[in-house]
Design a protein around this motif. Structure first.
Motif, short mmCIF file in Angstrom:
data_model
loop_
_atom_site.label_atom_id
_atom_site.label_comp_id
_atom_site.label_asym_id
_atom_site.label_seq_id
_atom_site.Cartn_x
_atom_site.Cartn_y
_atom_site.Cartn_z
N LYS A 276 0.95 -1.10 -0.11
CA LYS A 276 0.07 0.30 0.06
C LYS A 276 0.98 1.58 0.36
CE LYS A 276 -4.09 1.28 2.57
NZ LYS A 276 -5.60 0.76 3.20
N LYS A 277 0.94 2.38 -0.51
CA LYS A 277 1.29 3.17 -0.92
C LYS A 277 1.30 4.11 0.33
CE LYS A 277 1.04 3.93 -6.30
NZ LYS A 277 0.24 5.23 -7.00
N SER A 278 0.27 3.95 0.88
CA SER A 278 0.56 4.64 2.13
C SER A 278 0.92 4.34 3.44
CB SER A 278 -0.63 5.01 2.49
OG SER A 278 -1.83 3.69 3.09
N ASN A 279 1.85 3.17 3.32
CA ASN A 279 2.49 2.09 4.27
C ASN A 279 3.66 2.64 3.89
OD1 ASN A 279 3.53 0.51 5.80
ND2 ASN A 279 1.90 -1.07 6.22
N THR A 280 4.18 3.42 4.24
CA THR A 280 6.07 3.85 4.47
C THR A 280 6.50 3.56 6.51
OG1 THR A 280 5.38 5.80 5.23
CG2 THR A 280 5.16 5.69 2.95
N SER A 281 6.17 2.37 6.34
CA SER A 281 7.40 1.96 8.20
C SER A 281 8.75 1.46 7.51
CB SER A 281 6.53 1.05 8.71
OG SER A 281 6.01 -0.10 8.53
N GLU A 282 9.78 1.62 8.27
CA GLU A 282 10.71 1.47 8.28
C GLU A 282 10.94 -0.19 7.96
OE1 GLU A 282 14.89 0.77 11.02
OE2 GLU A 282 13.07 1.42 11.05
N ILE A 283 9.80 -0.96 8.37
CA ILE A 283 10.32 -2.72 8.66
C ILE A 283 9.61 -2.46 7.08
CG2 ILE A 283 9.06 -4.87 8.84
CD1 ILE A 283 9.47 -3.09 11.70
N VAL A 284 8.75 -1.92 6.39
CA VAL A 284 8.02 -2.01 4.92
C VAL A 284 9.06 -1.34 4.47
CG1 VAL A 284 6.32 -1.74 3.54
CG2 VAL A 284 6.06 -2.55 5.77
N ASN A 285 9.72 -0.28 5.03
CA ASN A 285 10.16 -0.10 3.16
C ASN A 285 12.04 -0.87 3.68
OD1 ASN A 285 8.91 2.17 2.26
ND2 ASN A 285 9.78 3.36 4.33
N SER A 286 12.23 -1.44 4.35
CA SER A 286 13.61 -2.23 4.07
C SER A 286 13.35 -3.22 3.05
CB SER A 286 13.79 -2.56 5.68
OG SER A 286 13.88 -1.51 6.40
N PHE A 287 11.71 -4.09 3.37
CA PHE A 287 11.55 -5.41 2.95
C PHE A 287 12.26 -5.43 1.05
CE2 PHE A 287 9.11 -8.30 0.63
CZ PHE A 287 9.91 -9.51 0.99
N VAL A 288 11.33 -3.85 0.91
CA VAL A 288 11.03 -3.07 0.18
C VAL A 288 12.27 -3.21 -1.22
CG1 VAL A 288 10.09 -2.02 -1.52
CG2 VAL A 288 8.59 -2.52 0.33
N ASP A 289 13.23 -2.57 -0.22
CA ASP A 289 14.27 -2.32 -0.59
C ASP A 289 14.90 -3.63 -0.85
OD1 ASP A 289 13.94 0.86 -0.82
OD2 ASP A 289 15.08 0.85 1.11
N ILE A 290 15.23 -4.23 -0.06
CA ILE A 290 15.78 -5.59 -0.05
C ILE A 290 15.19 -6.86 -1.23
CG2 ILE A 290 15.69 -7.99 0.92
CD1 ILE A 290 16.25 -7.16 3.58
N ILE A 291 14.67 -6.24 -1.97
CA ILE A 291 13.40 -6.73 -2.78
C ILE A 291 13.39 -6.94 -3.79
CG2 ILE A 291 11.28 -7.47 -4.22
CD1 ILE A 291 11.21 -9.57 -2.54
N LYS A 292 13.81 -5.09 -3.72
CA LYS A 292 14.22 -4.54 -5.27
C LYS A 292 16.05 -4.33 -5.27
CE LYS A 292 11.38 -0.48 -5.25
NZ LYS A 292 11.12 1.28 -4.94
N ASP A 293 16.64 -5.01 -4.61
CA ASP A 293 17.59 -5.12 -4.83
C ASP A 293 18.13 -6.61 -5.05
OD1 ASP A 293 18.59 -2.57 -3.54
OD2 ASP A 293 19.15 -3.05 -2.13
N LEU A 294 17.56 -7.64 -4.23
CA LEU A 294 17.46 -8.46 -5.48
C LEU A 294 17.33 -9.04 -7.08
CD1 LEU A 294 16.29 -10.97 -2.20
CD2 LEU A 294 18.50 -10.95 -3.03
N SER A 295 16.19 -8.35 -7.09
CA SER A 295 15.55 -8.18 -8.79
C SER A 295 16.27 -7.47 -9.42
CB SER A 295 14.22 -7.63 -8.52
OG SER A 295 13.03 -8.17 -7.53
N LYS A 296 17.18 -6.83 -8.96
CA LYS A 296 17.91 -6.00 -10.35
C LYS A 296 19.18 -7.46 -10.23
CE LYS A 296 17.75 -1.23 -8.54
NZ LYS A 296 18.28 -0.41 -8.21
N LYS A 297 19.53 -8.19 -9.07
CA LYS A 297 21.10 -8.86 -9.28
C LYS A 297 20.11 -10.29 -10.36
CE LYS A 297 22.88 -7.76 -5.32
NZ LYS A 297 23.30 -8.34 -3.59
N ASP A 298 19.04 -10.36 -10.15
CA ASP A 298 18.55 -11.40 -11.09
C ASP A 298 18.30 -11.09 -12.78
OD1 ASP A 298 17.91 -12.81 -8.43
OD2 ASP A 298 16.04 -12.88 -8.10
N LEU A 299 18.03 -10.11 -13.04
CA LEU A 299 18.46 -9.38 -14.12
C LEU A 299 19.15 -9.49 -14.46
CD1 LEU A 299 14.98 -6.80 -13.47
CD2 LEU A 299 14.95 -8.59 -14.98
N LYS A 300 20.23 -9.16 -13.87
CA LYS A 300 22.10 -8.92 -14.18
C LYS A 300 22.65 -10.63 -14.37
CE LYS A 300 22.94 -4.16 -12.17
NZ LYS A 300 23.82 -3.85 -11.24
N GLU A 301 22.31 -11.39 -13.81
CA GLU A 301 22.35 -12.81 -14.51
C GLU A 301 21.97 -13.03 -15.10
OE1 GLU A 301 22.20 -14.61 -10.42
OE2 GLU A 301 23.93 -13.41 -9.85
#
Length: 301
Positions: A276-301
């Protein structure tokens, strides 16, 4: 409005009978009726039409029943969060996925635990077409599903994390070693079984190709309520289905079912992460950032 009363209402709607609902909860009919009258008074609407034999929903009752399960679960989450906060524990992340859609999720959970050792991670399965609503209701913080199940939700951030193939699901007792050359015969001899919810945009193209292969103008199609029902019906030999490969294979090891991958038909779905766009808690943001980083690595591989 409380959970107990909503559950009473839900089961009256399920049984269409106050006596059966009362027996389910081991309470008297009069007690159950008082709860429903109290709920109707609180909402200012009539929820049921009653006669001597059975009860039916009013339009207002039907509307409440359709949202009742999500509403009950939301209230349970709110109560649980309040109780956790009272104990000084607010580090809870609720995640849902219909199954093992991608390795990114399991990798992200490991990294999340390393970053937040005391976090309370809750991961639950949910029907992929219902996950967007579950995120909007706040039942979960993060959801994984397919892009075609969440195209009309402006309140959600939708992040691509991978792709999934689709496969033809076939009863093995009719076709022990099926191949793409078998498709024409399968289409002509068995009905197609599909779930009634949102279909991928490429489904019509696949069906058109099947019609061309089989030399027929129309495919006999049966609609059932869920993907799980498609798998079950195919295992019974009632027809063939078109299903997401990763999702279905991760849940199914039935020897009565065979697969034909449909990659030649451009049958691919994008796996997405929702929050949810309105959910900007630290824990949610951290998990989203981890997923984004992993997805970028997968695309490069």
């Amino acid at each position: 409005m409380n959970i107990e009363t909503l559950q009473y209402f839900q089961y009256i709607g399920k049984y269409k009978n106050i006596t059966k609902a009362a027996k389910h909860f081991f309470i008297s009919q009069s007690t159950l009726s008082r709860h429903i009258m109290s709920l109707e008074e609180e909402l200012g609407v009539k929820l049921f039409e009653r006669d001597n034999k059975k009860i039916q929903f009013t339009e207002a009752g039907e509307a409440l029943y359709n949202e009742c399960e999500l509403l009950i679960r939301h209230l349970q989450i709110v109560i649980n969060n309040v109780q956790l906060a009272d104990k000084g524990n607010t580090g809870t992340l609720r995640i849902t996925s219909p199954g093992k859609l991608c390795k990114t999720l399991s990798d992200a959970l490991i990294l999340m635990k390393e970053k937040y050792p005391s976090i309370n991670l809750i991961v639950e399965s949910y029907n992929f077409n219902e996950i967007p609503c579950a995120i909007l209701y706040g039942i979960y913080n993060i959801g994984f599903t397919y892009d075609f199940a969440c195209s009309d939700y402006d309140e959600l951030e939708i992040i691509p994390v991978g792709t999934d193939d689709f496969s033809l699901l076939i009863p093995s007792k009719f076709y022990k070693n099926p191949s793409k050359e078998s498709i024409a015969e399968i289409v002509k001899s068995l009905p197609l079984i599909l779930p009634t919810y949102i279909e991928p945009p490429f489904m019509k193209l696949i069906i058109h190709e099947f019609q061309r292969f089989a030399g027929i103008k129309k495919i006999n199609t049966i609609y059932v309520n869920t993907t799980e029902s498609v798998v079950f019906d195919v295992s019974l030999g009632l027809g063939y289905g078109i299903v997401p490969t990763s999702l279905t294979k991760s849940k199914n090891s039935d020897e009565n079912i065979s697969y034909i991958n449909l990659d030649d038909f451009s049958a691919k779905g994008t796996i997405v992460m929702l929050r949810k766009k309105s959910n900007t808690s630290e824990i949610v943001n951290s998990f989203v950032d981890i997923i984004k980083d992993l997805s970028k690595k997968d695309l490069k591989e």
